[in-house]
Design a protein around this motif. Sequence first.
Motif, short mmCIF file in Angstrom:
data_model
loop_
_atom_site.label_atom_id
_atom_site.label_comp_id
_atom_site.label_asym_id
_atom_site.label_seq_id
_atom_site.Cartn_x
_atom_site.Cartn_y
_atom_site.Cartn_z
N SER A 156 0.83 -1.20 0.00
CA SER A 156 0.00 0.00 0.00
C SER A 156 0.87 1.26 0.00
O SER A 156 0.55 2.25 -0.65
CB SER A 156 -0.91 0.03 1.22
OG SER A 156 -1.61 -1.18 1.34
N TYR A 208 -8.11 -6.79 -6.63
CA TYR A 208 -8.49 -6.27 -5.32
C TYR A 208 -9.96 -6.58 -5.01
O TYR A 208 -10.27 -7.26 -4.05
CB TYR A 208 -8.23 -4.76 -5.24
CG TYR A 208 -8.28 -4.24 -3.82
CD1 TYR A 208 -7.12 -3.99 -3.12
CD2 TYR A 208 -9.49 -4.04 -3.17
CE1 TYR A 208 -7.15 -3.56 -1.80
CE2 TYR A 208 -9.54 -3.61 -1.86
CZ TYR A 208 -8.37 -3.36 -1.18
OH TYR A 208 -8.41 -2.94 0.12
N SER A 257 -8.70 -10.02 -3.47
CA SER A 257 -8.28 -9.60 -2.13
C SER A 257 -9.46 -9.61 -1.16
O SER A 257 -9.32 -9.99 0.00
CB SER A 257 -7.66 -8.21 -2.17
OG SER A 257 -6.56 -8.20 -3.03
N HIS A 284 -12.51 -1.61 8.06
CA HIS A 284 -11.84 -2.35 6.99
C HIS A 284 -12.79 -2.57 5.81
O HIS A 284 -12.45 -2.29 4.66
CB HIS A 284 -11.35 -3.70 7.55
CG HIS A 284 -10.64 -4.54 6.54
ND1 HIS A 284 -10.43 -5.89 6.72
CD2 HIS A 284 -10.09 -4.24 5.34
CE1 HIS A 284 -9.78 -6.37 5.68
NE2 HIS A 284 -9.57 -5.40 4.82
N SER A 300 -12.21 -0.50 2.27
CA SER A 300 -11.73 -1.19 1.08
C SER A 300 -12.81 -1.30 0.01
O SER A 300 -12.51 -1.18 -1.17
CB SER A 300 -11.15 -2.56 1.45
OG SER A 300 -12.03 -3.25 2.27
N SER A 301 -14.07 -1.50 0.41
CA SER A 301 -15.07 -1.68 -0.64
C SER A 301 -15.38 -0.35 -1.35
O SER A 301 -15.39 -0.29 -2.59
CB SER A 301 -16.34 -2.32 -0.09
OG SER A 301 -16.85 -1.53 0.95
N VAL A 355 -12.21 0.58 -3.44
CA VAL A 355 -11.94 -0.12 -4.70
C VAL A 355 -13.01 0.19 -5.75
O VAL A 355 -12.72 0.25 -6.95
CB VAL A 355 -11.76 -1.64 -4.50
CG1 VAL A 355 -13.06 -2.33 -4.17
CG2 VAL A 355 -11.13 -2.25 -5.73
N MET A 383 -8.26 2.96 1.17
CA MET A 383 -7.95 1.53 1.20
C MET A 383 -6.80 1.25 2.16
O MET A 383 -6.79 0.25 2.90
CB MET A 383 -7.60 1.05 -0.21
CG MET A 383 -8.81 0.97 -1.14
SD MET A 383 -8.40 1.30 -2.87
CE MET A 383 -7.78 -0.27 -3.41
N THR A 384 -5.82 2.17 2.18
CA THR A 384 -4.68 1.96 3.07
C THR A 384 -5.12 2.04 4.54
O THR A 384 -4.67 1.25 5.37
CB THR A 384 -3.58 3.00 2.78
OG1 THR A 384 -3.29 2.92 1.38
CG2 THR A 384 -2.32 2.72 3.57
N ALA A 390 -7.99 1.21 5.60
CA ALA A 390 -8.66 -0.07 5.82
C ALA A 390 -7.63 -1.17 6.12
O ALA A 390 -7.82 -2.00 7.01
CB ALA A 390 -9.48 -0.45 4.60
N HIS A 391 -6.53 -1.15 5.37
CA HIS A 391 -5.50 -2.19 5.58
C HIS A 391 -4.87 -2.06 6.96
O HIS A 391 -4.55 -3.05 7.61
CB HIS A 391 -4.41 -2.11 4.51
CG HIS A 391 -4.94 -2.29 3.12
ND1 HIS A 391 -4.28 -1.84 2.00
CD2 HIS A 391 -6.10 -2.85 2.69
CE1 HIS A 391 -5.00 -2.13 0.93
NE2 HIS A 391 -6.11 -2.73 1.32
#
Lengths: 61, 500
Positions: free
Chosen positions: B44, B360, B364, B392, B396-397, B400, B446-447, B449-450
């Motif tokens: 990321s 992703y 992912s 998270h 991420s959803s 992406v 997204m980061t 979320a990671h």
Amino acid sequence: MFLISMLIWATALLGAVMTVWALAWAVQRGEFRNLRQGAASIFDAGEPIGQQTDFFPGAKR
Amino acid sequence: MMSLPEGPNESKLQQISRIRIDDSSRVPVSLWFASSVFWLLMGSVAALISSVKMHNPDFLGNIEWLTFGRIRPVHLDIVFFGWSSMAAVGCLLWLQARLCHVRLPWPLLLSGLAMVWNVGVCVGVMAVLAGHGSSIEYLEFPAYCAPFFAIPALGVLAANVKMYVTKESQHTYVSQWYLLAATVWLPILYVTAMGCTYFGLVQGVSQAITNWWFGHNALGLWVTPIAVATAYYLIPKVTGKPVHSYHLSLLGFWSLAIFYNWAGTHHLTGGPLPAWTITVGVVGSMMMFIPVITVAINHHMTMRGVFHMLKTSPTLRFTVFGSVMYTVASFQGSLEALRSHQEITHFTQYTIGHAHLGLYGFFSMIMFGAMYYIFPRITNNEWSSARLIKVHFWGSSIGVLAYGIGLCWAGWWQGVMMNDPAIPFLDTVAYIRPYLIMRSVSGTGMTIAHIAFAISVWRILSRHHFVMSGPTLFTTTRPAWREFVNEQEKREQAELEAQS
Ligand code: HEM
Ligand code: HEM
């Protein structure tokens, strides 16, 4: 050079042949008989059909 | 002593055996998973640097080893070899053991192989940062990194085959076909491609064909089958509903196994290849509609009537999101393979949008879902916070979707503009720039979320927040069963000693 450049296609073909062979093998072993039971094979008396097996932590069920 | 839940003897034995199988994969699977999460974070960082550089080229512009030509392949290689492949191996080992009803063999060896793989990624990344990358996409790591991946791949194949031949289950569940195919393919692909490209066996056009035969199949016959296998297990398992049509699922597997392999040249449409080679790729891509439609029908129909469970199960949320994205990315991919489509989109951000919707949005997300299911079961611990899981999921959803849809839209028009000789090239750059900024924003989401995910994983592994019972773990099963599992193990140990 031409022969070598065909190497990748040969490997691709090998892959396809292997797949078809595996399919024939699976058919012979009877892997595709009784499919309805197959779908249920991941359940058992301990985790039966109809039971949800995952929840958010702390959630009330 | 705790009391054992009511039930017939058979079900007790099944429960005990399931727990012991999960226990057997604790160390190796945790290691493959934890490493993958570490690489996800590193990937990321590399992603964000690459992304910012695309709209602000001066950003970190005077540091040689962070130039775009290096940091972009570093992102790609970290997320492919570090994150995706390591997550896939963890999932595969756990799932195959469960489906074969056997304990995971060689836990020490498999843990060692995870470390070997990690060293490979480390060395490769440093080499690419130092400017020793090969510039062959997906094969950027120098040749001396190859053993670090080839040997573990063979080890994982051996473990997978061993579980299959010693399996105690009678039936081969559809996921097992996918898992076996994936592990057979990976070493063949990797060794052939590395051998051909690095030892000068193929050059020029043939090298490009080899490159994309590998790149494409590494996606389609390595990571994709493992994610599809996982979804085929987890969706029915979490909802308690068998797969809608088992016939279709098998048709889906065998058609994927036969057709995907032929589609690699669709990455080179418009290149200086013999026309027939590209036609093969296009036809292979069209045939892919068959497996993709079967999976789409099956997963959708299995979910019918139980969609409300998405509210209560983190695993299901991620997995169902991933399955839907499989259909989306693959339909898009099949159309994208057509020559008329490629004329517009090939050199644009459209491809990048598709890549992230696939690797992703589909792959992912399914891996995230799987980890939410697997970690509690192998560590006998509960996730520490529902809020972190929600951060998270939404990060991420939404991230992406914004990334994928935004760049596919913008990439399409970028292509249309680039094909119009009346439009100066710089206009196309000005047009795409806001979308690139939008990518950095969604990438930041997204980061975040990671990071939330990594915190959860850290906590569950370090036992920072130790709870043995909880909804994910099933109050009725795990803790109450633990004593019986231990007892059974002692009994077997005593029997073994008595025998010897
Ligand atoms: C039927 C299924 C699919 C087809 C026919 C397909 C087709 C394509 C095509 C034609 C391209 C090349 C685009 C270009 O270079 O202009 C491409 C790129 C890509 N696809 Fe797919 N796709 C499919 C599914 C997937 C899935 C499921 C994933 C994720 C696992 C995926 C990941 C990617 C990635 C990462 C790239 C970018 C490769 C690169 O240039 O680095 N695709 N796909
Ligand atoms: C944290 C969010 C992420 C951001 C901001 C991001 C950003 C980027 C950027 C800027 C590129 C280079 C695009 C170009 O050359 O035009 C790229 C390429 C790529 N990324 Fe990511 N990425 C992220 C996460 C991921 C993840 C988690 C994966 C895989 C699971 C992934 C897979 C890829 C692939 C396969 C490519 C090559 C695509 C192609 O050549 O078509 N990315 N990404």
